[in-house]
Design a protein around this motif. Structure first.
Motif, short mmCIF file in Angstrom:
data_model
loop_
_atom_site.label_atom_id
_atom_site.label_comp_id
_atom_site.label_asym_id
_atom_site.label_seq_id
_atom_site.Cartn_x
_atom_site.Cartn_y
_atom_site.Cartn_z
N ASN A 1 -13.08 6.12 -16.31
CA ASN A 1 -13.34 7.55 -16.42
C ASN A 1 -14.46 8.03 -15.50
OD1 ASN A 1 -11.38 8.30 -18.32
ND2 ASN A 1 -12.57 7.28 -19.92
N GLN A 2 -15.07 7.10 -14.75
CA GLN A 2 -16.15 7.48 -13.84
C GLN A 2 -15.60 7.81 -12.46
OE1 GLN A 2 -19.16 7.74 -15.27
NE2 GLN A 2 -17.97 7.17 -17.06
N VAL A 3 -14.53 7.10 -12.08
CA VAL A 3 -13.92 7.32 -10.76
C VAL A 3 -12.50 7.79 -11.01
CG1 VAL A 3 -13.37 6.28 -8.55
CG2 VAL A 3 -15.29 5.40 -9.88
N LYS A 4 -12.17 8.95 -10.47
CA LYS A 4 -10.84 9.51 -10.77
C LYS A 4 -9.89 9.32 -9.60
CE LYS A 4 -11.59 11.26 -14.87
NZ LYS A 4 -10.84 10.90 -16.04
N CYS A 5 -8.63 9.08 -9.94
CA CYS A 5 -7.57 8.96 -8.94
C CYS A 5 -6.25 9.03 -9.69
CB CYS A 5 -7.71 7.64 -8.19
SG CYS A 5 -6.34 7.26 -7.12
N GLY A 6 -5.44 10.02 -9.40
CA GLY A 6 -4.22 10.25 -10.17
C GLY A 6 -3.14 9.23 -9.90
N MET A 7 -2.09 9.28 -10.74
CA MET A 7 -0.98 8.33 -10.62
C MET A 7 -0.29 8.46 -9.26
SD MET A 7 2.48 8.17 -12.88
CE MET A 7 3.32 9.47 -12.03
N TRP A 8 -0.06 9.70 -8.81
CA TRP A 8 0.68 9.89 -7.56
C TRP A 8 -0.11 9.39 -6.37
CZ3 TRP A 8 5.60 10.63 -8.07
CH2 TRP A 8 6.08 11.25 -9.23
N SER A 9 -1.43 9.62 -6.37
CA SER A 9 -2.24 9.13 -5.25
C SER A 9 -2.11 7.62 -5.15
CB SER A 9 -3.71 9.47 -5.46
OG SER A 9 -3.87 10.76 -5.92
N GLY A 10 -2.13 6.96 -6.31
CA GLY A 10 -2.03 5.50 -6.31
C GLY A 10 -0.65 5.04 -5.87
N MET A 11 0.38 5.71 -6.38
CA MET A 11 1.75 5.27 -6.12
C MET A 11 2.11 5.49 -4.65
SD MET A 11 4.97 6.49 -8.30
CE MET A 11 4.52 6.28 -9.98
N LEU A 12 1.66 6.60 -4.10
CA LEU A 12 2.03 6.94 -2.72
C LEU A 12 0.93 6.55 -1.72
CD1 LEU A 12 3.52 10.45 -3.52
CD2 LEU A 12 4.75 8.30 -3.27
N ARG A 13 -0.11 5.90 -2.22
CA ARG A 13 -1.22 5.47 -1.37
C ARG A 13 -1.79 6.62 -0.53
NH1 ARG A 13 -1.78 1.73 -4.41
NH2 ARG A 13 -1.67 -0.48 -3.93
N LEU A 14 -2.07 7.73 -1.20
CA LEU A 14 -2.68 8.87 -0.52
C LEU A 14 -4.15 8.53 -0.22
CD1 LEU A 14 -1.23 11.77 -2.71
CD2 LEU A 14 -0.35 10.82 -0.59
N PRO A 15 -4.79 9.31 0.67
CA PRO A 15 -6.19 9.00 1.04
C PRO A 15 -7.11 8.88 -0.17
CG PRO A 15 -5.31 10.73 2.43
CD PRO A 15 -4.24 10.41 1.45
N ARG A 16 -6.85 9.71 -1.19
CA ARG A 16 -7.69 9.67 -2.40
C ARG A 16 -7.75 8.27 -3.00
NH1 ARG A 16 -11.23 10.02 -4.41
NH2 ARG A 16 -11.85 10.37 -6.55
N HIS A 17 -6.60 7.57 -2.93
CA HIS A 17 -6.54 6.23 -3.50
C HIS A 17 -7.53 5.30 -2.80
CE1 HIS A 17 -4.86 2.41 -4.91
NE2 HIS A 17 -4.88 2.02 -3.65
N TRP A 18 -7.53 5.34 -1.47
CA TRP A 18 -8.40 4.41 -0.73
C TRP A 18 -9.86 4.75 -0.96
CZ3 TRP A 18 -5.69 0.45 0.34
CH2 TRP A 18 -4.33 0.59 0.63
#
Lengths: 329, 364
Positions: free
Chosen positions: A174-191
């Motif tokens: 809950n301290q670092v946020k990153c949505g399901m889609w960012s993770g699944m599609l490897r969007l910049p937010r994920h990295w």
């Protein structure tokens, strides 16, 4: 010696209200034992002249340095029944912002049940829990964690098949946020978030000198390290209050001494309050500032380590009743 | 170079590699005419089963829930895909674009079904969850058994009674209740199946190695601890369930469009169990193992055709042997020591080779 300002205020206002209405309202009854004791004569004299009310000390204590701030945790008349059994009853406690508090008592006294009530693993049957002044009624375990209570478990509950670092990363959920889609599609937010996860988890592990074990599977760590990892994972949730359930269980004296230093260091580094359950009296008497003793689900004594060590009721609860002169009631 | 990457990345690259190499080899063999016609006909179903196995692994292996209704989502995707493909018949010219649209629509429809079923089901755990998913799989099958869909000049017609009640003026009946769909355009190809495997694999592997995936695995490993660090348990169980349902729907569309006709009865309990067997044999949570077991066990009955009636017996024996051996500690340790021995020998040979080329380039 330091009196709890807020508790005193509450007792006063309860007593004042009782006096002005000329009757004791049920809701106020027992806000503190002294308050109701004070109010009782008022009831009997309701037709006579006004009673003079005096401020009374509350039953709660906090360290002097925290006295002018709101307490991080306040429990009022907390209780839970399992069927007909009153597992915890009328549990009142206040913990200061940076206090190291202890909760002790014989086996089966209800200590872990109190932890489960505070973290909403069980929903309380009665009473209120105020975390930093916010009522936690209606919250579930996950929400309480977000609100600022973190805990460790008596029987270690790590994510055994995952690595040490992943365990801490899950603590940071809950301290670092990153949505399901960012993770699944490897969007910049994920990295970006993965980098933050990595850096912060290593930083936390470093505090406990565990950064070298980051890649190990959590379930394969030695016992002491697993206990430490649980504390790191709990701290990763950025709590205001850390609950430690028997942190020294299964440790030898030198490990326990190290743990005592660690607990004090956690408090000083993260500036949080810690409530711990422990059977090791060296640890409890060594680092706890305020101690509450629980027996059969009720608090039988509260005070400083010195108060507790000399309290006859506590001695009776642990060792049984002594003969004649010092005996119980 | 592979050695520099971390362990999960390396393992993922190997998995992608196996899929790509297998595709190239099979495509080459098929083009050279080196494999039998019946085996060529199995290529698309193998791709579909691999996708289904990967997606079910997300629920069974990663999320740790036993779901026995996977074929239900497969059938929702299959029939939705058929209808969408038929609707696009006149509008979209390219077969590949039509197939893509149909598969995406199938995935979306199956995801909706996943949410509708997942919301009540995710209140349950363990055996109860398994039984309820089993029941939902059967419910979906029976709904589709009574579904009639037709298409004419005025658009699509739906009915749950009979083909006559559709009120069609000419046109074609796309889904005819228990007789299923007939006259399907065979849009699926081995290449499209391969692409769908890669898509499924990417989605699942990316999901596992992300914040969401870690939360899902945390719930699997220890629910109470996961809650205590602030993870919304229901949310993450539902995410795994719905993503898995969507991927199963896509695989279902691929599967259905490989045949000219298909009936709802095809997607019954046995199919759900078959997919579960692939997952369990490949190792729960082991994506690569699931791919291999799905491919081998789909091909095996075909390869054993020459022994006639005994082939199902052999199939069963193979299943039992794999189950026993993969759970046998003594066998496992012997296998590990054998592997060590082979590795040591190859290391020795490598060392010898380096010694012989005096002054050779330094090897890792």
């Amino acid at each position: 010696m330091s009196k709890d300002v807020k508790g005193t205020y509450l007792a006063q206002s309860a007593a004042a209200k009782a006096a002005s209405e000329g009757a004791v309202s049920d809701a106020d009854e027992g806000r503190s034992q002294e308050a109701s004791a004070q109010a009782a004569p008022a009831k009997s004299q309701r037709k006579g002249s006004r009673t003079k009310m005096v401020p009374v000390p509350s039953t709660s204590i906090v360290p002097e340095r925290d006295a002018d701030k709101d307490p991080v945790l306040e429990c009022r008349h907390l209780g839970i029944d399992f069927g007909g059994l009153r597992a915890v009853d009328d549990f009142n406690m206040m913990i200061g912002r940076t206090e190291i508090a202890g909760l002790i008592g014989p086996n089966g006294a209800g200590k872990t049940t109190v932890f489960n009530l505070l973290t909403k693993v069980y929903q309380p049957t009665r009473g209120t829990i105020l975390l930093d002044g916010v009522d936690t009624a209606g919250m579930d375990t996950a929400k309480v964690s977000k609100a600022g209570i973190a805990r460790t478990f008596q029987n270690i509950r790590l994510f055994g098949s995952l690595t040490v670092e992943e365990n801490v990363r899950i603590g940071l959920h809950n301290q670092v946020k990153c949505g399901m889609w960012s993770g699944m599609l490897r969007l910049p937010r994920h990295w970006v978030s993965e980098k933050e996860f990595h850096d912060r988890s290593l930083e936390l592990l470093d505090v406990f000198h565990m950064a070298n074990n980051a890649g190990d599977v959590a379930g394969s760590l030695p016992y002491g390290a697993q206990r430490r990892l649980e504390i790191v994972r709990a701290l990763a949730t950025n709590p205001k209050l850390l609950l430690l359930d028997e942190p020294a269980a299964g440790m030898n004296p030198s490990e326990t001494a190290e743990l005592m230093d660690t607990i004090v260091r956690i408090r000083d580094t993260f500036n949080i309050a810690i409530l711990l359950i422990e059977h090791d009296m060296d640890l409890v008497m060594g680092i706890c500032e305020g101690i509450a003793v629980l027996n059969f689900g009720k608090i039988i004594a509260k005070g400083t380590p010195d108060d507790i060590q000399n309290n006859p009721q506590v001695i009776e609860a642990y060792l049984g009743k002594q003969d004649t002169d010092q005996g119980g009631e | 170079m592979l050695k520099n990457l971390n362990k999960t990345t390396r393992s993922n690259i190997i998995t992608y590699g196996i899929v790509i190499v297998a595709f190239v080899v099979m495509q080459g063999l098929a083009m050279a005419g080196a494999i039998s016609n019946s085996l060529v006909g199995l290529l698309v179903p193998i791709c579909a089963y691999i996708c289904l196995t990967i997606s079910l692994n997300l629920v069974v292996g990663i999320s740790g829930e036993l779901s026995l209704g996977h074929a239900g989502f497969m059938s929702v995707g299959a029939f939705c895909g058929l209808v969408v493909a038929a609707c696009c018949r006149g509008i979209v010219g390219s077969d590949i674009v039509r197939l893509t649209i149909a598969i995406l629509a199938a995935g979306a429809m199956a995801a909706v079904a996943g949410v509708i079923i997942g919301l009540p089901v995710m209140r349950l755990r363990g055996d109860y969850l398994a039984i309820v998913t089993l029941a939902f799989g059967e419910i979906i099958k029976n709904l589709l058994n009574n579904l009639y869909v037709g298409k004419d000049a005025s658009g699509l017609h739906f009915s749950m009674e009979s083909a006559n009640s559709l009120g069609m003026q000419g046109g074609t009946i796309l889904i005819n209740g228990p007789q299923g769909a007939t006259g399907i355009d065979k849009l699926s190809t081995f290449a499209s199946g391969f692409v769908l495997i890669l898509v499924t694999l990417t989605v699942v592997l990316n999901l596992i190695n992300s914040r969401t995936g870690r939360a899902i695995m945390a719930v699997r490993d220890n629910r109470i601890a996961a809650e205590s660090v602030g993870i919304n348990v229901t949310k993450y169980r539902l995410i795994a369930f719905v993503v898995s349902a969507a991927l199963a729907g896509m695989a279902g569309a691929l599967y259905a469009m490989n045949y000219s006709s298909i009936v709802p009865k095809k997607f019954d309990f046995n199919t759900s169990i078959l997919i579960l067997v692939f997952v369990v044999l490949g190792g729960m949570g082991n994506i690569r193992g699931g791919i291999v077991s799905a491919a081998l066990l789909t091909v095996l009955p075909e390869l054993l055709r020459f022994i006639g009636d005994y082939r199902m017996l052999i199939y069963a024996i193979v299943l039992i042997l794999v189950m026993i051996l993969s759970n046998n500690a003594a066998f496992q340790s012997r296998l590990t020591s054998l592997r060590e021995k082979v590795r040591r020998r190859s290391d020795d040979q490598a060392a010898l080779a380096v010694d012989s080329q005096s002054g050779g380039a330094s090897h890792e």
